[in-house]
Design an enzyme around this catalytic site. Sequence first.
Site, mmCIF file in Angstrom:
data_model
loop_
_atom_site.group_PDB
_atom_site.id
_atom_site.type_symbol
_atom_site.label_atom_id
_atom_site.label_comp_id
_atom_site.label_asym_id
_atom_site.label_seq_id
_atom_site.Cartn_x
_atom_site.Cartn_y
_atom_site.Cartn_z
ATOM 1 N N CYS A 1 0.829 -1.199 0.000
ATOM 2 C CA CYS A 1 0.000 0.000 0.000
ATOM 3 C C CYS A 1 0.877 1.269 0.000
ATOM 4 O O CYS A 1 1.512 1.569 -1.002
ATOM 5 C CB CYS A 1 -0.984 -0.025 1.161
ATOM 6 S SG CYS A 1 -2.379 1.119 0.918
ATOM 7 N N GLU B 1 -2.176 -9.037 4.297
ATOM 8 C CA GLU B 1 -2.166 -9.521 5.676
ATOM 9 C C GLU B 1 -3.566 -9.676 6.262
ATOM 10 O O GLU B 1 -3.735 -10.370 7.269
ATOM 11 C CB GLU B 1 -1.325 -8.592 6.567
ATOM 12 C CG GLU B 1 -1.882 -7.190 6.786
ATOM 13 C CD GLU B 1 -1.533 -6.194 5.707
ATOM 14 O OE1 GLU B 1 -1.631 -4.980 5.962
ATOM 15 O OE2 GLU B 1 -1.163 -6.614 4.586
ATOM 16 N N HIS C 1 -3.738 -5.091 0.665
ATOM 17 C CA HIS C 1 -3.186 -5.590 1.939
ATOM 18 C C HIS C 1 -3.280 -7.123 1.985
ATOM 19 O O HIS C 1 -4.367 -7.672 2.196
ATOM 20 C CB HIS C 1 -3.958 -4.993 3.119
ATOM 21 C CG HIS C 1 -3.652 -3.545 3.354
ATOM 22 N ND1 HIS C 1 -2.641 -3.130 4.188
ATOM 23 C CD2 HIS C 1 -4.208 -2.422 2.846
ATOM 24 C CE1 HIS C 1 -2.598 -1.802 4.197
ATOM 25 N NE2 HIS C 1 -3.539 -1.347 3.380
#
Length: 508
Positions: A78, A168, A166
């Site tokens: 990002c 994660e 993202h």
Amino acid sequence: MSQQILILDFGSQYTQLIARRVRELNVYCEIHPFNKVPKLTPDIKGVILSGSPCSVRDNGAPSVDLSAFEKVPVLGVCYGAQLIAHLGGGNVLPSQMREYGRARLSTVDHHNDLLKEMSLDTQVWMSHADTIASVPSNFEIIATTPSVAVAAFKIKDKAVWGIQFHPEVTHTIEGKNLLRNFVVHICGCAQDWTPDQFVESTIADLKAKLGNDQVVMALSGGVDSTVAATLIHKAIGKNLHCIFVDNGLLRKNEFQQVLDSYQHMGLNIKGVDAREKFYAALKDLTEPEAKRKAIGRTFIEVFDEEAHLIQDVKWLGQGTIYPDVIESVSVNGPSQTIKSHHNVGGLPEKMKLKIVEPLNTLFKDEVRIVGKTLGIDPTILGRHPFPGPGLGIRILGDITADKVRILQEVDSIFIGGLRESGLYDKVWQAGAMLLPVQSVGVMGDERTYERVVSLRAVTSTDGMTADWAHLPYEFLANVSSDIINKVKGVNRVVYDISSKPPATIEWE
């Protein structure tokens, strides 16, 4: 030293989550602020640049010298991706609309090592106000979405990647595949950082560091202090002196139960009944922070007094875990104090002792896994978090021995009911609050004017955010009836349905 991934934090709310996902791959990683980059040692196999609430176009936007990482692969996430593009001469502009939420990859370069086994049309999670409008000529675009022209890129002649989404978060369905591609296949990490390996190396390190020195440690009955004490005990045995203080604010019968469980574990522990000292220190205090400080101050006095009875103590053991460490060196400096007494401050300075913190590289869930590896009783490892000040911050207003007795009885019925109903392990934390109000009731033919208690149960993964637990109505009805019938002084029970944020888990 284990192979590791270095994560540079630019202030994203998801940075800790990146670390947890890397750890789930059995690879060690550390988070460091972008402006405090450690020396690139041979054990660092790759670098991940986190997201950020900032814009690369802002004056004074956080940045880093990428040339320092030329010997290892780099992945920008990002803001990290936007920074790489910006520093390389690309164009980062405000998005036409803030891109936040689910998106799907409409093109994927499956030949690129980062995106192997990533499906076309796979769901990813976006969270950004800027977008990469164009990339330099030596960048290649390796993924797009219908609205994001540069969802992922690679610098052609370097091991440097950037992704606009993202990986994660769980909303990015194949995010773990992407992180595995980077950490294992691109960086070449061996995936050998396991609980067994951690226990073995930590005990060896503790033996070398502590030698024949004496260590003193306060235990609380909680997960962190118990696991930390067990590791130190395995390294130095009886040279670890544990102290468990009864501050008069524990749960019903907890002092004896915890002492018994520690003695069964073979720990060298002393129980100290200091209830009257704490009640005296708390007399007439009603303001939450004043109560916390009084409890912390009295604890330090009691613990210091007991520690001085032990000869030649050189070390203070603590159950500090990694989120505490990260917060103390965060990008924006230590976070604003929402409440004191999370870990009792002041002890090291007062006692002039060196600190040993065997868990300061672990997240909470990892502490539990290590505890399981050490063979610690599952009832201790599965215990709900319990605040350091105990019932002192669950009694709103001033604290008296009688109020503690009432709340202990209420809490015992509530927690006991959760266990008996198979609900205890389904909530993150539960407890009861004694409110500073009285209400009218009727018991038999008599009018009563007695106390109100609020029950609180939340679901969470890490305590940072929490939702109120949707406990069955029948269970709540039974618990309410039990409390009102069995606890003298209570005639009304309410259930707290507030989430965090905006409410906190505790009331004070």
